[in-house]
Design a protein around this motif. Structure first.
Motif, PDB file in Angstrom:
ATOM      1  N   SER A   1       0.854  -1.185   0.000  1.00 15.82           N
ATOM      2  CA  SER A   1       0.000   0.000   0.000  1.00 15.82           C
ATOM      3  C   SER A   1       0.892   1.238   0.000  1.00 15.82           C
ATOM      4  CB  SER A   1      -0.945   0.001   1.199  1.00 15.82           C
ATOM      5  OG  SER A   1      -0.234  -0.010   2.405  1.00 15.82           O
ATOM      6  N   TYR A   2       0.520   2.206  -0.784  1.00 16.15           N
ATOM      7  CA  TYR A   2       1.278   3.430  -1.011  1.00 16.15           C
ATOM      8  C   TYR A   2       2.715   3.115  -1.438  1.00 16.15           C
ATOM      9  CZ  TYR A   2      -2.793   5.487   1.134  1.00 16.15           C
ATOM     10  OH  TYR A   2      -4.090   5.847   1.410  1.00 16.15           O
TER      11      TYR A   2
ATOM     12  N   PRO B   1      -5.782  -5.463  -2.405  1.00 14.00           N
ATOM     13  CA  PRO B   1      -6.977  -4.714  -2.791  1.00 14.00           C
ATOM     14  C   PRO B   1      -8.113  -5.657  -3.183  1.00 14.00           C
ATOM     15  CG  PRO B   1      -5.369  -4.678  -4.576  1.00 14.00           C
ATOM     16  CD  PRO B   1      -4.727  -5.405  -3.419  1.00 14.00           C
TER      17      PRO B   1
ATOM     18  N   ASP C   1      -6.641   6.871  -3.006  1.00 16.10           N
ATOM     19  CA  ASP C   1      -7.435   7.109  -1.801  1.00 16.10           C
ATOM     20  C   ASP C   1      -8.254   8.385  -1.981  1.00 16.10           C
ATOM     21  OD1 ASP C   1      -5.727   9.281  -1.301  1.00 16.10           O
ATOM     22  OD2 ASP C   1      -4.635   8.253   0.300  1.00 16.10           O
TER      23      ASP C   1
ATOM     24  N   ARG D   1      -2.916   4.468  -3.554  1.00 18.90           N
ATOM     25  CA  ARG D   1      -2.918   3.467  -2.478  1.00 18.90           C
ATOM     26  C   ARG D   1      -2.327   2.141  -2.977  1.00 18.90           C
ATOM     27  NH1 ARG D   1      -8.405   3.082  -0.431  1.00 18.90           N
ATOM     28  NH2 ARG D   1      -7.788   4.721   0.986  1.00 18.90           N
ATOM     29  N   TYR D   2      -2.712   1.742  -4.195  1.00 17.22           N
ATOM     30  CA  TYR D   2      -2.214   0.503  -4.803  1.00 17.22           C
ATOM     31  C   TYR D   2      -1.891   0.764  -6.261  1.00 17.22           C
ATOM     32  CZ  TYR D   2      -4.362  -1.730  -0.748  1.00 17.22           C
ATOM     33  OH  TYR D   2      -4.709  -2.073   0.521  1.00 17.22           O
TER      34      TYR D   2
END
Length: 142
Positions: free
Chosen positions: A4-5, A32, A81, A87-88
């Motif tokens: 993530s990120y 995700p 986000d 985020r992904y």
């Protein structure tokens, strides 16, 4: 690297596994798309070909051995986000494989596995790219 990120895209594989005119889907156990039906697959490991990664991921998530693996497509999964930060970001190499047996059992990152007909897949709430890749895999050769 964090999934993530992330600082750069992560290479992943998705595998359309076909057996007896049905397609294998897993219910994702992790983000995700946690809780959603999807193709078996996951992140490629360092030193692993995408084909080896596909075989490993299918086995880890379903217990199935697959063969006749071939490349289908490449898809980007980019999820932001609420603030617009990424985020992904996965670059997904989608593969087609056959399974000599159909005895799949949920394991690893999958909470459930099942075989579906094309008609059933048409009515399922799937990510549009997942549906497109499945239909591409099942398209009769020219």
């Amino acid at each position: 690297m964090s999934r993530s990120y992330p600082q750069r895209p992560i290479v992943g594989v998705g595998v359309v596994v076909v057996h007896d005119n049905k397609v294998l889907l897993i219910r994702r156990g992790k983000p995700p798309r946690q809780g959603q039906w999807s193709l078996p697959g996951g992140a490629q490991k360092l030193g692993e070909t995408v084909f080896d990664a596909g075989q490993r991921e299918v086995f880890e998530e379903t217990g199935l051995l697959v063969d006749t693996i071939e490349h289908l497509a490449v898809v980007d999964l980019i999820e932001r986000d609420a603030d617009g930060a990424i985020r992904y970001h996965y670059t997904l190499v989608d593969l087609l494989a056959t399974s000599p047996t159909g005895e799949a059992v949920a394991d690893s990152d999958a909470t459930e596995v099942a075989w579906f007909t094309v008609g059933e897949i048409d009515t399922m709430p799937l990510w549009n790219e997942t549906r497109r890749i499945i239909m591409l895999a099942l398209k009769p050769p020219k």
